[in-house]
Write an enzyme that holds these catalytic residues in place. Structure first.
Site, PDB file in Angstrom:
ATOM      1  N   HIS A  17     -12.743 -11.524  30.819  1.00  0.00           N
ATOM      2  CA  HIS A  17     -13.245 -11.469  32.186  1.00  0.00           C
ATOM      3  C   HIS A  17     -12.954 -10.115  32.828  1.00  0.00           C
ATOM      4  CE1 HIS A  17     -13.010 -13.043  36.546  1.00  0.00           C
ATOM      5  NE2 HIS A  17     -14.278 -13.107  36.190  1.00  0.00           N
ATOM      6  N   HIS A  59     -17.140  -5.867  40.728  1.00  0.00           N
ATOM      7  CA  HIS A  59     -17.314  -7.220  41.240  1.00  0.00           C
ATOM      8  C   HIS A  59     -17.671  -7.258  42.711  1.00  0.00           C
ATOM      9  CE1 HIS A  59     -15.909 -10.984  43.128  1.00  0.00           C
ATOM     10  NE2 HIS A  59     -16.413 -11.552  42.046  1.00  0.00           N
TER      11      HIS A  59
END
Length: 256
Positions: A17, A59
């Site tokens: 991730h 992100h």
């Protein structure tokens, strides 16, 4: 025929991730390189785009949390975004660099905004990485728009609305409707639970498999939970703790 993105000899899709960065330097080339050095074949990243149309692996919609810079990425030119340092150290990478630095690495790309649709598609085209990219988004419209701009198919993951329709149909024992909810995608990438709603259990895994779809679960950092989910038959796990997931898969004999 199953998309090449899923054709990993290990049998379990192990997704690092935002790379592997225990020091907080997520979505940096250093983090992705650390995952590759651990032996990971898959990483997950997020994509925004600068004001002048450069897709970046980041992100947040702003630079504020993860870098020493400030401001909305979509309102800044690449010439300014490139000066920002993740954790004060690493530059924000262009998506073409993530895709191009490791030619065999499979990359799950979460398209975070409508503004990023065209630039993400352009990055995939420039690197000819169609066979090793999965396009994901909470928005089905964003995913569809990205895929529509590509010259060849990529793997795809269900959006929030599609997941909700699948779960409702499954719980109503409407097998055909559950499969139909996932007709446009290759994978169901979901959390174990959303609030009080249990998303991943033996029944939902079986229903997704009956529809011919893979199940990837995010974001799982506890080894016991990793084992439990793998015992349920999930096809992949997304984790911040790539080191722990590697150890779990080694113990199970499924680390490629």
């Amino acid at each position: 025929m199953r998309h090449p993105y899923f054709q990993d000899p290990g049998g379990v899709v192990a997704l690092a991730h935002r790379g592997f960065a225990l020091d907080g330097r997520e979505n940096s080339l250093t983090a992705f390189g650390a995952a590759v050095d651990l032996g990971f074949r898959y990483v997950e990243t997020d994509a925004h785009a600068t004001a002048d149309g450069v897709a970046v692996a980041l992100h947040d919609e702003t630079l504020d949390r993860t870098t020493d810079g400030e401001g909305m990425v979509s309102e800044l030119p690449w010439s300014l975004v490139r000066r920002a340092r993740i954790g004060g150290v690493d530059p924000v990478p262009m998506l073409v660099d993530v895709l191009g630095t490791w030619p065999d690495l499979r990359v799950n790309v979460d398209v975070k905004s409508e503004h990023a649709v065209g630039p993400v598609a352009e990055a995939v085209e420039r690197t000819a990485s169609h066979d090793r990219v999965c396009v994901a988004s909470f928005s089905a419209a964003r995913r569809r728009a990205t895929v529509a701009r590509l010259s060849r198919p990529v793997a795809t993951s269900a959006a929030t609305g599609e997941v909700a329709r699948f779960l409702l149909a499954h719980r109503a024992h409407a097998t055909r409707l559950a499969a139909q909810a996932l007709r446009e995608v290759d994978a169901l990438q979901v959390p174990v639970a959303q609030g009080r709603l249990r998303v991943v259990d033996a029944g939902t895994v079986a229903a997704a498999h009956a529809a011919g779809r893979a199940v990837h679960v995010w974001t799982v950092n506890d080894p016991d939970e990793m084992h439990r989910l793998l015992d349920l038959g999930v096809d992949g796990l997304v984790t911040d703790r790539a080191d722990l997931l590697r150890d779990v898969l080694r113990a199970r004999g499924t680390w490629s």
